[in-house]
Design an enzyme around this catalytic site. Structure first.
Site, PDB file in Angstrom:
ATOM      1  N   ASP A   1       1.473   2.860   3.514  1.00  0.00           N
ATOM      2  CA  ASP A   1       0.402   3.675   3.451  1.00  0.00           C
ATOM      3  C   ASP A   1       1.254   5.192   3.302  1.00  0.00           C
ATOM      4  O   ASP A   1       0.698   6.182   3.904  1.00  0.00           O
ATOM      5  CB  ASP A   1      -0.619   3.682   4.492  1.00  0.00           C
TER       6      ASP A   1
ATOM      7  N   HIS B   1     -10.408   0.717   2.229  1.00  0.00           N
ATOM      8  CA  HIS B   1     -10.189   1.606   3.309  1.00  0.00           C
ATOM      9  C   HIS B   1     -11.414   1.454   4.165  1.00  0.00           C
ATOM     10  O   HIS B   1     -12.624   1.909   3.927  1.00  0.00           O
ATOM     11  CB  HIS B   1     -10.191   3.147   2.890  1.00  0.00           C
TER      12      HIS B   1
ATOM     13  N   HIS C   1      -4.525  -0.736   6.527  1.00  0.00           N
ATOM     14  CA  HIS C   1      -4.020  -0.239   7.631  1.00  0.00           C
ATOM     15  C   HIS C   1      -4.875  -0.379   8.824  1.00  0.00           C
ATOM     16  O   HIS C   1      -5.535   0.708   9.307  1.00  0.00           O
ATOM     17  CB  HIS C   1      -3.898   1.210   7.290  1.00  0.00           C
TER      18      HIS C   1
ATOM     19  N   HIS D   1       0.584  -1.149   0.170  1.00  0.00           N
ATOM     20  CA  HIS D   1      -0.090  -0.045   0.069  1.00  0.00           C
ATOM     21  C   HIS D   1       0.893   1.502  -0.027  1.00  0.00           C
ATOM     22  O   HIS D   1       1.459   1.747   1.129  1.00  0.00           O
ATOM     23  CB  HIS D   1      -0.868  -0.186   1.324  1.00  0.00           C
TER      24      HIS D   1
ATOM     25  N   HIS E   1       1.337   5.593  -1.761  1.00  0.00           N
ATOM     26  CA  HIS E   1       0.865   6.394  -2.569  1.00  0.00           C
ATOM     27  C   HIS E   1       2.273   7.196  -3.109  1.00  0.00           C
ATOM     28  O   HIS E   1       2.874   7.648  -2.320  1.00  0.00           O
ATOM     29  CB  HIS E   1       0.022   7.571  -1.832  1.00  0.00           C
ATOM     30  N   LEU E   2       2.218   7.222  -4.496  1.00  0.00           N
ATOM     31  CA  LEU E   2       3.549   7.840  -5.244  1.00  0.00           C
ATOM     32  C   LEU E   2       3.124   9.030  -5.850  1.00  0.00           C
ATOM     33  O   LEU E   2       4.052   9.637  -6.149  1.00  0.00           O
ATOM     34  CB  LEU E   2       4.141   6.747  -6.038  1.00  0.00           C
ATOM     35  N   ARG E   3       1.689   9.461  -5.794  1.00  0.00           N
ATOM     36  CA  ARG E   3       1.470  10.764  -6.525  1.00  0.00           C
ATOM     37  C   ARG E   3       1.737  10.844  -7.970  1.00  0.00           C
ATOM     38  O   ARG E   3       2.096   9.734  -8.754  1.00  0.00           O
ATOM     39  CB  ARG E   3       1.839  11.867  -5.750  1.00  0.00           C
TER      40      ARG E   3
ATOM     41  N   HIS F   1       2.855  14.718   1.358  1.00  0.00           N
ATOM     42  CA  HIS F   1       2.016  15.892   1.069  1.00  0.00           C
ATOM     43  C   HIS F   1       2.958  17.104   0.993  1.00  0.00           C
ATOM     44  O   HIS F   1       4.172  16.973   1.804  1.00  0.00           O
ATOM     45  CB  HIS F   1       0.809  15.991   1.997  1.00  0.00           C
TER      46      HIS F   1
ATOM     47  N   LYS G   1      -9.622  -0.315  -5.272  1.00  0.00           N
ATOM     48  CA  LYS G   1      -9.308   0.074  -4.113  1.00  0.00           C
ATOM     49  C   LYS G   1     -10.709   1.007  -3.576  1.00  0.00           C
ATOM     50  O   LYS G   1     -11.001   1.972  -4.189  1.00  0.00           O
ATOM     51  CB  LYS G   1      -8.081   1.300  -4.018  1.00  0.00           C
TER      52      LYS G   1
ATOM     53  N   ASN H   1      -5.582   6.977  -5.613  1.00  0.00           N
ATOM     54  CA  ASN H   1      -6.059   8.318  -5.520  1.00  0.00           C
ATOM     55  C   ASN H   1      -5.291   9.400  -5.920  1.00  0.00           C
ATOM     56  O   ASN H   1      -5.440  10.574  -5.299  1.00  0.00           O
ATOM     57  CB  ASN H   1      -6.625   8.297  -4.095  1.00  0.00           C
TER      58      ASN H   1
HETATM   59  C1  NCD Z   1      -3.756   8.962   1.888  1.00  0.00           C
HETATM   60  C2  NCD Z   1      -3.227  10.076   1.130  1.00  0.00           C
HETATM   61  O1  NCD Z   1      -2.879  11.024   1.452  1.00  0.00           O
HETATM   62  O2  NCD Z   1      -3.308   9.595  -0.077  1.00  0.00           O
HETATM   63  N1  NCD Z   1      -3.750   9.671   3.557  1.00  0.00           N
HETATM   64  C3  NCD Z   1      -3.768   8.957   4.599  1.00  0.00           C
HETATM   65  O3  NCD Z   1      -3.969   9.807   5.583  1.00  0.00           O
HETATM   66  N2  NCD Z   1      -3.616   7.593   4.653  1.00  0.00           N
HETATM   67  C4  NCD Z   1      -5.119   8.215   1.753  1.00  0.00           C
HETATM   68  C5  NCD Z   1      -5.466   7.255   2.536  1.00  0.00           C
HETATM   69  O4  NCD Z   1      -4.759   5.893   2.365  1.00  0.00           O
HETATM   70  O5  NCD Z   1      -6.119   7.264   3.243  1.00  0.00           O
HETATM   71 ZN    ZN Z   2      -3.400   4.813   1.927  1.00  0.00          ZN
END
Ligand code: NCD
Ligand code: ZN
Length: 360
Positions: free
Chosen positions: A257, A140, A182, A15, A17-19, A261, A103, A43
């Site tokens: 996860d 989620h 998570h 899991h 997030h690489l944006r 940001h 997802k 996402n």
């Molecule tokens: C994730 C995100 O920033 O994309 N944020 C988080 O707090 N875990 C989204 C997610 O997996 O809930």
């Molecule tokens: Zn996540």
């Protein structure tokens, strides 16, 4: 004898997030330095909701992998109202961009969740198609808005999901493969210990939910770097989660996860949800497993159980960890000059946090 080095198969992040764009270029090497494969969260803005978009996204990720490293991004689709059963079927067999999961984000619960359904139980056609194709549903697992349209207390969201939504889902779709992402609460842990099943119902665990509880989140003011969904919970929940790691269940494994940001969104009056842990994720898991006397369970958790759920063999390559103190002093900086602060950062963390394991 005290263990001072560890050699394990190359870890698998279930899991991350690489944006996109400059953030992706900056954070991807942190993940590829530690993990040989990772399940990529969809996402993004705009969300990944077709196989064609996933294929393009995969290309963008691969172009950010440093030369000389190998990395296999396992692509997923976002369960939005635009997602079609036909596209899921295509993803099940696609030889260029196989889809490893769909997802589900509850509407409004977290970063870029505005495209999700209020409840997974409303997405009947999609869930049926997942059950038929064998593609896992990645959940989620929080109720954010209830059937009356009211927002729930965010500390209760996971508990409510486990008490009501998840049992109904399991009953309606008995063959569905589910990964509960998570997990953070005693309720989720007890549910998994009772019902978890390798290849069928599995759960991922983050480093930050193993390390922190909500006293840390409120220590000396609110800690922006710890602000994430699901929220970090009570001390008892964290202890129970650590306890679960000692049991070495085959249906529980690492999903960092890691959710980067920019500084401007983290340190703002409306702080973004997401903990960025990729610069130290493997090291932090090792740190916790050492603390609880469970280093003998680390390799299965990091490198074996995750691939197994997705029908893959463990990596043939290995990494070596050594017991050596270090800490993170610098943020990651994108090629546009944006700073992204990782958790455990020596200044913005909770103190001068020292990690005791390092990748050799
Ligand atoms: C994730 C995100 O920033 O994309 N944020 C988080 O707090 N875990 C989204 C997610 O997996 O809930
Ligand atoms: Zn996540």
């Amino acid at each position: 004898m005290r263990t001072t080095t560890l050699t394990i198969r190359r870890p698998f992040d279930a899991h991350v997030h690489l944006r996109t764009g400059s953030t992706l270029r900056a954070v991807t090497p942190c993940t590829t330095a530690r993990f040989g494969r990772a399940v990529i969260m969809p996402n993004t803005e705009p969300p990944i909701e077709t196989v064609a978009q996933a294929a393009l996204y995969k290309k963008e990720i691969l172009s950010a992998v440093p030369s000389g490293q190998s990395f296999d991004p396992l692509m997923t689709l976002y369960l939005t109202k635009n997602l079609t059963p036909a596209d899921i079927e295509k993803g099940a067999t696609h030889d260029v961009c196989k889809i490893y999961g769909v997802k589900s984000y509850p509407f409004g619960a977290t970063t870029n969740s505005q495209y999700g359904f209020r409840s997974i139980l409303e997405a009947k056609d999609i869930v049926r198609t997942l059950e038929e194709t064998g593609i896992p549903l990645l959940l989620h697992g929080e109720v954010h808005v209830n059937e009356q349209g009211e927002a729930e207390d965010p500390y209760d969201g996971e508990r409510l999901f486990i008490a009501d939504t998840l049992p109904r889902l399991l009953e309606s779709y008995p063959k569905l493969k589910i990964s509960l992402e998570h997990i953070t609460t005693i309720e989720a842990i007890e549910f998994m210990e009772k019902n978890g099943e390798s290849g069928k119902l599995v759960a991922t665990v983050t480093p930050h939910h193993l390390l922190y509880d909500r006293r840390h989140a409120f220590s000396g003011g609110y800690r922006a770097l710890l602000h994430c969904k699901p929220l970090v919970k009570r001390h008892e929940d964290r202890e129970r989660l650590r306890d679960m790691m000692k049991k070495g269940f085959p249906f529980v494994y690492a999903g960092t996860d890691s959710a980067p940001h920019p500084e401007s969104k983290k340190f703002s009056s409306c702080c973004a949800f997401g903990v960025f842990n990729a610069p130290a994720a493997v090291e932090l898991y090792a740190h916790v497993f050492d603390d609880i006397g469970a280093l003998n369970k680390l390799e299965d958790f990091l490198s074996v159980n995750g691939p197994r759920f997705f029908g893959l063999a463990p990596d043939i390559d290995t990494i070596k960890l050594e017991k050596k103190d270090w800490h993170i002093t610098e943020p990651i900086v994108t090629d546009e000059g944006t700073r992204i602060f990782p958790i455990y950062h020596a200044i913005h963390g909770l103190g001068n946090e020292v990690m005791r394991w390092k990748i050799a």
